[in-house]
Design an enzyme around this catalytic site. Structure first.
Site, PDB file in Angstrom:
ATOM      1  N   GLY A   7     -29.263 -70.943  62.854  1.00 38.30           N
ATOM      2  CA  GLY A   7     -30.150 -71.800  63.645  1.00 38.30           C
ATOM      3  C   GLY A   7     -29.456 -73.068  64.100  1.00 38.30           C
ATOM      4  O   GLY A   7     -29.630 -73.515  65.236  1.00 38.30           O
ATOM      5  N   ARG A  67     -20.529 -69.866  50.298  1.00 34.00           N
ATOM      6  CA  ARG A  67     -20.902 -71.252  50.596  1.00 34.00           C
ATOM      7  C   ARG A  67     -20.526 -72.202  49.459  1.00 34.00           C
ATOM      8  O   ARG A  67     -20.225 -73.369  49.704  1.00 34.00           O
ATOM      9  CB  ARG A  67     -22.406 -71.346  50.863  1.00 34.00           C
ATOM     10  CG  ARG A  67     -22.764 -70.750  52.197  1.00 34.00           C
ATOM     11  CD  ARG A  67     -24.245 -70.766  52.432  1.00 34.00           C
ATOM     12  NE  ARG A  67     -24.524 -70.381  53.811  1.00 34.00           N
ATOM     13  CZ  ARG A  67     -25.620 -70.676  54.464  1.00 34.00           C
ATOM     14  NH1 ARG A  67     -26.580 -71.366  53.875  1.00 34.00           N
ATOM     15  NH2 ARG A  67     -25.787 -70.296  55.703  1.00 34.00           N
ATOM     16  N   GLY A 123     -26.946 -65.289  60.577  1.00 31.23           N
ATOM     17  CA  GLY A 123     -26.874 -64.614  59.289  1.00 31.23           C
ATOM     18  C   GLY A 123     -26.700 -63.113  59.415  1.00 31.23           C
ATOM     19  O   GLY A 123     -25.850 -62.512  58.757  1.00 31.23           O
ATOM     20  N   LYS A 144     -35.819 -61.602  68.526  1.00 24.62           N
ATOM     21  CA  LYS A 144     -36.835 -62.315  69.306  1.00 24.62           C
ATOM     22  C   LYS A 144     -36.270 -63.098  70.466  1.00 24.62           C
ATOM     23  O   LYS A 144     -35.419 -63.959  70.288  1.00 24.62           O
ATOM     24  CB  LYS A 144     -37.601 -63.268  68.390  1.00 24.62           C
ATOM     25  CG  LYS A 144     -38.570 -62.541  67.471  1.00 24.62           C
ATOM     26  CD  LYS A 144     -39.545 -63.527  66.874  1.00 24.62           C
ATOM     27  CE  LYS A 144     -39.578 -63.423  65.370  1.00 24.62           C
ATOM     28  NZ  LYS A 144     -39.612 -64.692  64.679  1.00 24.62           N
TER      29      LYS A 144
HETATM   30  P1  ADP Z   1     -28.889 -63.489  63.537  1.00 23.27           P
HETATM   31  O1  ADP Z   1     -29.348 -63.594  62.105  1.00 23.27           O
HETATM   32  O2  ADP Z   1     -27.483 -62.967  63.646  1.00 23.27           O
HETATM   33  O3  ADP Z   1     -29.119 -64.750  64.315  1.00 23.27           O
HETATM   34  P2  ADP Z   1     -31.403 -62.368  64.373  1.00 23.27           P
HETATM   35  O4  ADP Z   1     -32.008 -62.769  63.080  1.00 23.27           O
HETATM   36  O5  ADP Z   1     -31.811 -63.077  65.595  1.00 23.27           O
HETATM   37  O6  ADP Z   1     -29.796 -62.369  64.252  1.00 23.27           O
HETATM   38  O7  ADP Z   1     -31.695 -60.830  64.655  1.00 23.27           O
HETATM   39  C1  ADP Z   1     -31.360 -59.826  63.736  1.00 23.27           C
HETATM   40  C2  ADP Z   1     -32.449 -58.839  63.603  1.00 23.27           C
HETATM   41  O8  ADP Z   1     -32.793 -58.288  64.857  1.00 23.27           O
HETATM   42  C3  ADP Z   1     -32.057 -57.684  62.723  1.00 23.27           C
HETATM   43  O9  ADP Z   1     -32.928 -57.625  61.631  1.00 23.27           O
HETATM   44  C4  ADP Z   1     -32.210 -56.468  63.621  1.00 23.27           C
HETATM   45  O10 ADP Z   1     -32.742 -55.361  62.932  1.00 23.27           O
HETATM   46  C5  ADP Z   1     -33.173 -56.964  64.663  1.00 23.27           C
HETATM   47  N1  ADP Z   1     -33.091 -56.197  65.909  1.00 23.27           N
HETATM   48  C6  ADP Z   1     -32.017 -56.019  66.688  1.00 23.27           C
HETATM   49  N2  ADP Z   1     -32.300 -55.214  67.727  1.00 23.27           N
HETATM   50  C7  ADP Z   1     -33.583 -54.863  67.607  1.00 23.27           C
HETATM   51  C8  ADP Z   1     -34.474 -54.028  68.364  1.00 23.27           C
HETATM   52  N3  ADP Z   1     -34.061 -53.395  69.460  1.00 23.27           N
HETATM   53  N4  ADP Z   1     -35.739 -53.892  67.922  1.00 23.27           N
HETATM   54  C9  ADP Z   1     -36.146 -54.523  66.808  1.00 23.27           C
HETATM   55  N5  ADP Z   1     -35.376 -55.318  66.062  1.00 23.27           N
HETATM   56  C10 ADP Z   1     -34.108 -55.492  66.453  1.00 23.27           C
HETATM   57 MG    MG Z   2     -31.313 -63.489  61.268  1.00 22.11          MG
END
Ligand code: ADP
Ligand code: MG
Length: 378
Positions: free
Chosen positions: A355, A42, A332, A179
């Site tokens: 986000g 960054r 992220g 989530k």
């Molecule tokens: P990003 O940062 O790419 O937007 P998120 O923060 O929404 O992604 O989600 C990433 C997290 O989701 C990771 O820490 C991963 O371990 C968790 N995750 C993915 N699949 C599952 C699952 N089936 N059960 C629990 N946690 C999960």
């Molecule tokens: Mg994340």
């Protein structure tokens, strides 16, 4: 959308002071007893802008948030490690102390916002990834001094905007992560704009329950079942037909664990939980991705930090890279996964804003972009 104002219109900047809002909320790690920046992407991405402004004669001061000190001065969240790295990469640019040391930042306090631009002639927002937050350093300066969008922010908006307005088809969206509450709005919008939406990760299990399947102790949010059911009825949303996981109580996560991954079919029995999409889901998702002309991806397919549950995320990443599609990834954790597989270079565009890119996809705009467009200065 009306064009974002650019700084080129200011011309010569001799003797002028320019405040640049950046997002230098970079990871740090201890090295020989002090914190050092462990990923300077960054910071490096802003050097060209800083150098250009200085070449036009400006004095450049940058400002950023850094961690969550919650409105108090907390030395653990000092920008000092970032300052050191910035001084190496781009000498001559000053960096203000963490904006979130002041409660006025997150409260969008006009007086705090005004104090930031005191003594400045111009403001540049180069923090796309912070522009979904109506915080003082994003919202107030454009009301007080001539303001512009930085080049990286413009590129983010142009890339995501083009992808949503006129994607090459088939347009396949991939949404995952933990989530369902975070990303259901985006799935709803993508179910309109894309040809197929692949849903994986922890959020997929709420869709599974909506379909009448049992999920054991997997993640679920019961308040979204109706909405998931509606989305599934639209037939564009595809969810995994099988899973990989563990028995409840067996350790998993970044540190791994001793137990081999189990494979479940459509239903997961009581006492077990799903942590990755299964082999049949991988095959189905990969087949859809192979024919895509555009891919938008946000959120891993499983607990990829644990090698036992990274297969879905890695297979999807490889399929996107091999598809030849225009590919945009944000989030992220998703970007960290791509970097771990050495595949980040195979994507057309890696968005810095998790986000912010989700909110831009969902709402088509961000508060910080609106603030720039509404800035009353020529
Ligand atoms: P990003 O940062 O790419 O937007 P998120 O923060 O929404 O992604 O989600 C990433 C997290 O989701 C990771 O820490 C991963 O371990 C968790 N995750 C993915 N699949 C599952 C699952 N089936 N059960 C629990 N946690 C999960
Ligand atoms: Mg994340």
């Amino acid at each position: 959308m009306e064009a974002l104002p650019s700084y080129e219109r200011w011309g010569d900047l001799s003797g002028k002071r320019v405040l640049v809002r950046v997002d230098f909320n970079t990871p740090v790690a201890p090295v020989d007893g002090r914190l050092e920046v462990s990923d300077d992407f960054r910071i490096r991405s802003c050097v060209a802008l800083f150098e250009e402004l200085m070449a036009l004669g400006a004095t450049v001061v940058a400002c950023t948030h850094f961690g969550r000190p919650k409105g108090t001065v907390d030395p653990r969240y000092s920008v000092e490690p970032v300052r050191r790295r910035l001084a190496e990469l781009c000498p001559g640019v000053e960096l203000m102390e963490n904006l979130r040391f002041h409660p006025g930042e997150e409260a969008n306090d006009p007086a705090f916002g005004a104090s930031l631009v005191e003594g400045f002639d111009y403001y540049v927002n180069e923090a796309f990834s912070a522009s979904h937050r109506a915080h003082a350093s994003i919202m107030i300066p454009p009301t007080l001094v001539p303001s512009a969008a930085g080049p990286n922010l413009r590129r983010e908006v142009a890339t995501l905007g083009a992808l949503l307005d006129a994607p090459a088809r088939p347009f396949v969206a991939i949404v995952g992560g933990a989530k369902v509450a975070d990303k259901l709005g985006v799935v709803r919008v993508l179910a309109e704009k894309a040809d197929t939406v692949l849903v994986g990760g922890g959020m997929a299990y709420t869709f599974c329950v909506a379909q009448g399947r049992t999920i054991g102790a997997s993640l679920v949010d019961g308040s979204f079942l109706d909405e998931c059911r509606e989305l599934l009825a639209g037939s564009k949303v595809l969810i995994p037909t099988d899973s990989r996981g563990l028995e409840v109580g067996q350790p998993f996560g970044g540190a791994g664990g001793p137990d081999p991954a189990l494979t479940f079919g459509a239903d997961i029995p009581d006492g077990f939980l799903g942590l990755d999409i299964g082999p049949a889901a991988i095959e189905a998702f990969v087949a859809v991705i192979a024919s895509a002309a555009t891919v938008l991806w946000n959120g891993p397919m499983g607990v990829f930090e644990d090698a036992r549950f990274g297969a879905g995320t890695e297979a999807v990443a490889r399929a996107v890279a091999a598809s030849g599609a225009v590919s945009v990834v944000g989030g992220g954790d998703s970007v960290a996964a791509l970097q771990a597989y050495g595949l980040d270079g195979a994507f057309s565009f890696v968005s810095t804003g998790g986000g912010a890119s989700l909110e831009f996809v969902e709402l088509g705009d961000l508060p910080g972009l609106a603030a720039l467009r509404e800035s009353p200065f020529p």
